[in-house]
Design a protein around this motif. Structure first.
Motif, PDB file in Angstrom:
ATOM      1  N   UNK A  67      -3.278  -8.994   3.192  1.00 59.78           N
ATOM      2  CA  UNK A  67      -2.504  -7.772   3.449  1.00 59.78           C
ATOM      3  C   UNK A  67      -2.811  -6.740   2.357  1.00 59.78           C
ATOM      4  N   UNK A  68      -3.238  -5.535   2.729  1.00 55.61           N
ATOM      5  CA  UNK A  68      -3.511  -4.494   1.726  1.00 55.61           C
ATOM      6  C   UNK A  68      -2.245  -4.121   0.959  1.00 55.61           C
ATOM      7  N   UNK A  69      -2.432  -3.779  -0.325  1.00 56.31           N
ATOM      8  CA  UNK A  69      -1.299  -3.428  -1.189  1.00 56.31           C
ATOM      9  C   UNK A  69      -1.590  -2.122  -1.912  1.00 56.31           C
ATOM     10  N   UNK A  70      -0.604  -1.242  -1.906  1.00 60.10           N
ATOM     11  CA  UNK A  70      -0.651  -0.038  -2.734  1.00 60.10           C
ATOM     12  C   UNK A  70       0.499  -0.130  -3.728  1.00 60.10           C
ATOM     13  N   UNK A  71       0.191  -0.038  -5.013  1.00 60.40           N
ATOM     14  CA  UNK A  71       1.239  -0.064  -6.037  1.00 60.40           C
ATOM     15  C   UNK A  71       1.778   1.339  -6.276  1.00 60.40           C
TER      16      UNK A  71
END
Length: 231
Positions: free
Chosen positions: A77-81
């Motif tokens: 799953x892609x993650x953006x912080x």
């Protein structure tokens, strides 16, 4: 645009609602959680993107991401912080964990939307690429050809076919019911050979019928026309 589910995890409730409102206006389905603990109670594999705040309670965004990357169902799953910290070490930590992007607070909503679209687009491209790389299977009942692995099985048992036998079966089985003339079979299977007798095709067909057992009868001869795999 395909509908994508996004989860925003941030302990600032107002920010969660702002992001939810604006991302939903872009056509996404958005859920929110105000802590990592709350997020972990959700069905995370159903999301196509996670927006994680770094600084949260006992389980930080970094720690949550680490946990998810170790689980097979959530690892991709892609993650953006999202973070108020913009130090280089923090950014490196995020990317080393496997983040797809890193946005420092304060940020404009337009920037977040643009980055979300970019990450979702990359994720969709990867999925399409994976679909193309999936094994190609051609089959009739329990006669199965794995084209990628050059493998043929009958009732689960592997059958040893020569390259020409494999190509003939692939041709006939791939277009069940269609009659192929000897000339067509020659042009599609014996592409490199300069001169091949029609008899060569007949010999290979005979061997092929024997090797695939009960399904040999499905390879029928249309006198004066050629061969086909009849169902």
């Amino acid at each position: 645009m395909d509908i994508n589910r996004i989860l925003v995890v941030d302990d600032e409730e107002d920010l969660c609602e702002i992001l939810k409102f604006n991302l939903e206006n872009e056509g996404y389905v958005v859920d929110t959680a105000n802590s990592a603990e709350e997020a972990l109670k959700l069905n995370l594999p159903e999301y196509q993107l996670l927006l994680l705040d770094v600084m949260m309670g006992e389980i930080s965004g970094f720690k949550l991401a680490n946990m998810l990357k170790k689980e097979e169902k959530t690892a991709s799953i892609p993650i953006i912080f999202l973070t108020a910290r913009d130090a280089e070490n923090d950014m490196l930590t995020g990317f080393n964990i496997g983040a797809d992007d890193y946005i420092s607070k304060p940020f404009s909503i337009r920037e977040v939307v643009a980055r979300v679209k970019a990450v979702v687009r990359r994720g969709s491209s990867k999925e399409k690429g994976n679909d193309k790389s999936k094994e190609e299977i051609v089959q009739y009942d329990n006669l199965v050809m794995n084209i990628s692995q050059k493998k043929t099985t009958v009732d689960g048992e592997e059958v040893s076919l020569t390259k020409k036998e494999f190509e003939i079966l692939k041709l006939l089985l791939g277009q069940q019911g269609r009659v192929f003339s000897r000339e067509e079979i020659l042009s599609k299977v014996w592409t490199d050979e300069v001169f091949v007798l029609d008899r060569t095709i007949d010999v290979n067909i005979t061997r092929l019928r024997k090797k695939i057992g009960q399904y040999g009868k499905n390879i029928v001869t249309r006198l004066g026309f050629g061969y086909c795999f009849e169902v």
